[in-house]
Write a protein that holds these residues in place. Structure first.
Motif, PDB file in Angstrom:
ATOM      1  N   ARG A  64      74.857 -27.817  26.673  1.00  0.00           N
ATOM      2  CA  ARG A  64      74.823 -28.542  25.406  1.00  0.00           C
ATOM      3  C   ARG A  64      73.408 -28.650  24.820  1.00  0.00           C
ATOM      4  N   PRO A  65      72.769 -27.534  24.571  1.00  0.00           N
ATOM      5  CA  PRO A  65      71.399 -27.587  24.049  1.00  0.00           C
ATOM      6  C   PRO A  65      71.337 -28.168  22.646  1.00  0.00           C
ATOM      7  N   LYS A  66      70.307 -28.937  22.385  1.00  0.00           N
ATOM      8  CA  LYS A  66      70.043 -29.445  21.047  1.00  0.00           C
ATOM      9  C   LYS A  66      69.174 -28.417  20.334  1.00  0.00           C
ATOM     10  N   VAL A  67      69.579 -27.999  19.164  1.00  0.00           N
ATOM     11  CA  VAL A  67      68.859 -26.960  18.429  1.00  0.00           C
ATOM     12  C   VAL A  67      68.473 -27.503  17.056  1.00  0.00           C
ATOM     13  N   THR A  68      67.193 -27.428  16.728  1.00  0.00           N
ATOM     14  CA  THR A  68      66.718 -27.892  15.424  1.00  0.00           C
ATOM     15  C   THR A  68      65.809 -26.836  14.796  1.00  0.00           C
ATOM     16  N   GLY A  69      65.797 -26.839  13.472  1.00  0.00           N
ATOM     17  CA  GLY A  69      64.887 -25.950  12.743  1.00  0.00           C
ATOM     18  C   GLY A  69      65.372 -24.525  12.555  1.00  0.00           C
ATOM     19  N   LEU A  70      66.665 -24.266  12.741  1.00  0.00           N
ATOM     20  CA  LEU A  70      67.171 -22.900  12.568  1.00  0.00           C
ATOM     21  C   LEU A  70      66.950 -22.380  11.149  1.00  0.00           C
ATOM     22  N   HIS A  71      66.847 -23.296  10.192  1.00  0.00           N
ATOM     23  CA  HIS A  71      66.629 -22.878   8.808  1.00  0.00           C
ATOM     24  C   HIS A  71      65.273 -22.197   8.623  1.00  0.00           C
ATOM     25  N   ASN A  72      64.372 -22.340   9.598  1.00  0.00           N
ATOM     26  CA  ASN A  72      63.055 -21.713   9.502  1.00  0.00           C
ATOM     27  C   ASN A  72      63.086 -20.227   9.839  1.00  0.00           C
ATOM     28  N   ILE A  73      64.202 -19.740  10.368  1.00  0.00           N
ATOM     29  CA  ILE A  73      64.307 -18.329  10.741  1.00  0.00           C
ATOM     30  C   ILE A  73      64.890 -17.547   9.568  1.00  0.00           C
ATOM     31  N   PRO A  74      64.173 -16.550   9.053  1.00  0.00           N
ATOM     32  CA  PRO A  74      64.713 -15.741   7.957  1.00  0.00           C
ATOM     33  C   PRO A  74      66.019 -15.067   8.378  1.00  0.00           C
ATOM     34  N   ARG A  75      66.979 -15.025   7.502  1.00  0.00           N
ATOM     35  CA  ARG A  75      68.279 -14.424   7.815  1.00  0.00           C
ATOM     36  C   ARG A  75      68.202 -12.913   7.918  1.00  0.00           C
ATOM     37  N   ARG A  76      67.189 -12.327   7.294  1.00  0.00           N
ATOM     38  CA  ARG A  76      67.030 -10.872   7.365  1.00  0.00           C
ATOM     39  C   ARG A  76      65.547 -10.538   7.274  1.00  0.00           C
ATOM     40  N   GLY A  77      65.223  -9.316   7.650  1.00  0.00           N
ATOM     41  CA  GLY A  77      63.834  -8.879   7.618  1.00  0.00           C
ATOM     42  C   GLY A  77      63.132  -9.169   8.929  1.00  0.00           C
ATOM     43  N   PRO A  78      61.968  -8.563   9.138  1.00  0.00           N
ATOM     44  CA  PRO A  78      61.243  -8.723  10.396  1.00  0.00           C
ATOM     45  C   PRO A  78      60.761 -10.148  10.620  1.00  0.00           C
ATOM     46  N   VAL A  79      60.861 -10.608  11.853  1.00  0.00           N
ATOM     47  CA  VAL A  79      60.368 -11.939  12.212  1.00  0.00           C
ATOM     48  C   VAL A  79      60.013 -11.944  13.691  1.00  0.00           C
ATOM     49  N   ILE A  80      58.954 -12.665  14.022  1.00  0.00           N
ATOM     50  CA  ILE A  80      58.506 -12.825  15.409  1.00  0.00           C
ATOM     51  C   ILE A  80      58.782 -14.254  15.835  1.00  0.00           C
ATOM     52  N   LEU A  81      59.490 -14.421  16.940  1.00  0.00           N
ATOM     53  CA  LEU A  81      59.736 -15.741  17.508  1.00  0.00           C
ATOM     54  C   LEU A  81      58.787 -15.923  18.684  1.00  0.00           C
ATOM     55  N   ALA A  82      57.789 -16.783  18.515  1.00  0.00           N
ATOM     56  CA  ALA A  82      56.761 -16.996  19.538  1.00  0.00           C
ATOM     57  C   ALA A  82      57.017 -18.315  20.251  1.00  0.00           C
ATOM     58  N   SER A  83      57.334 -18.237  21.538  1.00  0.00           N
ATOM     59  CA  SER A  83      57.782 -19.429  22.269  1.00  0.00           C
ATOM     60  C   SER A  83      56.915 -19.744  23.482  1.00  0.00           C
ATOM     61  N   ASN A  84      56.939 -21.020  23.863  1.00  0.00           N
ATOM     62  CA  ASN A  84      56.427 -21.378  25.185  1.00  0.00           C
ATOM     63  C   ASN A  84      57.411 -20.830  26.220  1.00  0.00           C
ATOM     64  N   HIS A  85      57.006 -20.812  27.482  1.00  0.00           N
ATOM     65  CA  HIS A  85      57.834 -20.138  28.487  1.00  0.00           C
ATOM     66  C   HIS A  85      57.853 -20.966  29.770  1.00  0.00           C
ATOM     67  N   LEU A  86      59.026 -21.553  30.066  1.00  0.00           N
ATOM     68  CA  LEU A  86      59.155 -22.438  31.217  1.00  0.00           C
ATOM     69  C   LEU A  86      60.077 -21.905  32.301  1.00  0.00           C
ATOM     70  N   SER A  87      60.976 -20.968  31.935  1.00  0.00           N
ATOM     71  CA  SER A  87      61.998 -20.536  32.880  1.00  0.00           C
ATOM     72  C   SER A  87      62.523 -19.156  32.505  1.00  0.00           C
ATOM     73  N   PHE A  88      63.082 -18.459  33.491  1.00  0.00           N
ATOM     74  CA  PHE A  88      63.721 -17.169  33.242  1.00  0.00           C
ATOM     75  C   PHE A  88      64.809 -17.302  32.183  1.00  0.00           C
ATOM     76  N   ILE A  89      65.462 -18.440  32.159  1.00  0.00           N
ATOM     77  CA  ILE A  89      66.597 -18.638  31.263  1.00  0.00           C
ATOM     78  C   ILE A  89      66.175 -18.719  29.789  1.00  0.00           C
ATOM     79  N   ASP A  90      64.879 -18.855  29.521  1.00  0.00           N
ATOM     80  CA  ASP A  90      64.393 -18.926  28.144  1.00  0.00           C
ATOM     81  C   ASP A  90      64.820 -17.701  27.332  1.00  0.00           C
ATOM     82  N   SER A  91      64.744 -16.525  27.969  1.00  0.00           N
ATOM     83  CA  SER A  91      65.069 -15.271  27.271  1.00  0.00           C
ATOM     84  C   SER A  91      66.563 -15.114  27.040  1.00  0.00           C
TER      85      SER A  91
END
Length: 218
Positions: free
Chosen positions: A22-49
């Motif tokens: 049951r992950p809480k997800v916020t800010g999805l509107h910041n991701i462009p629906r099309r076109g190139p985009v880079i998602l730069a994340s912190n990394h805490l676990s294998f499951i992140d990917s």
């Protein structure tokens, strides 16, 4: 990779993840629906990917170590099928040019208008702190002109702590997507390329830090 197989696998994994974690997800509107985009994340676990591609309404490509494709027996075949189906790109960590090759592969994904996920820290945090980012994310953004959406993951380290092979059904995961950072605004007259990449990377990491609340590593 079959697009149908990918969508089916993603649907199954999404149902499992949202029922169990049951992950809480916020800010999805910041991701462009099309076109190139880079998602730069912190990394805490294998499951992140796995979590990021499941909550983002686009196909997100990640780099993964080549060992996931070279295993033997049933486990090796399952691993190879899974990472191929998810569209991940293998990278040989023993190759001295592996880092640059992975950026070049990522650049091709972006030039095709795709979404690419990257961990600026380079590897997952073993101490839970947020470590300084490598400038590869800036090189990629400046070369592709793709916006960078900072991503903060909270709680994934509890699902699969460092050293544990299997995930646990722990709730409290939060995936937050920050405002896009436009690389075209980072270029200033007379600035050295290395300085521009460093400043841009620091801006990305500062955004991740504000959202994640992690302690900064020295």
């Amino acid at each position: 990779m079959s697009a149908v197989t990918y969508r089916f696998l993603r649907l199954i994994l999404s149902l499992v993840a949202f029922v169990v974690l049951r992950p809480k997800v916020t800010g999805l509107h910041n991701i462009p629906r099309r076109g190139p985009v880079i998602l730069a994340s912190n990394h805490l676990s294998f499951i992140d990917s796995i979590i990021i591609p499941l909550v983002v309404p686009r196909h997100v490509t990640f780099i993964a170590k080549a060992e996931y494709w070279t295993g033997r027996g049933l486990k090796g075949r399952i691993s190879r099928w899974f990472f191929t189906t998810m569209g991940n790109i293998p990278v040989d960590r023993d190759d001295p040019r592996a880092g640059q090759r992975s950026l070049e592969d990522a650049l091709q994904v972006l030039r095709r208008g795709g979404a690419f996920g990257i961990y600026p820290e380079g590897t997952r945090s073993r101490d839970g702190k947020l470590h300084p980012g490598h400038t590869g994310v800036a090189w990629l953004a400046l070369a592709s002109h793709a916006p960078v959406v900072p991503v903060a993951l909270v709680g994934t380290d509890k699902v699969q702590p460092v050293g544990k092979r299997l995930p646990r059904p722990v709730r409290g995961i939060h995936v937050q997507f920050g405002a896009p950072i436009d690389p075209s605004r980072q270029i200033t007259a007379g600035a050295r390329p290395a300085q521009v990449r460093r400043e841009f990377t620091d801006q990305v990491m500062a955004s991740i830090h504000r959202m994640s609340g992690q302690e900064l590593a020295a």
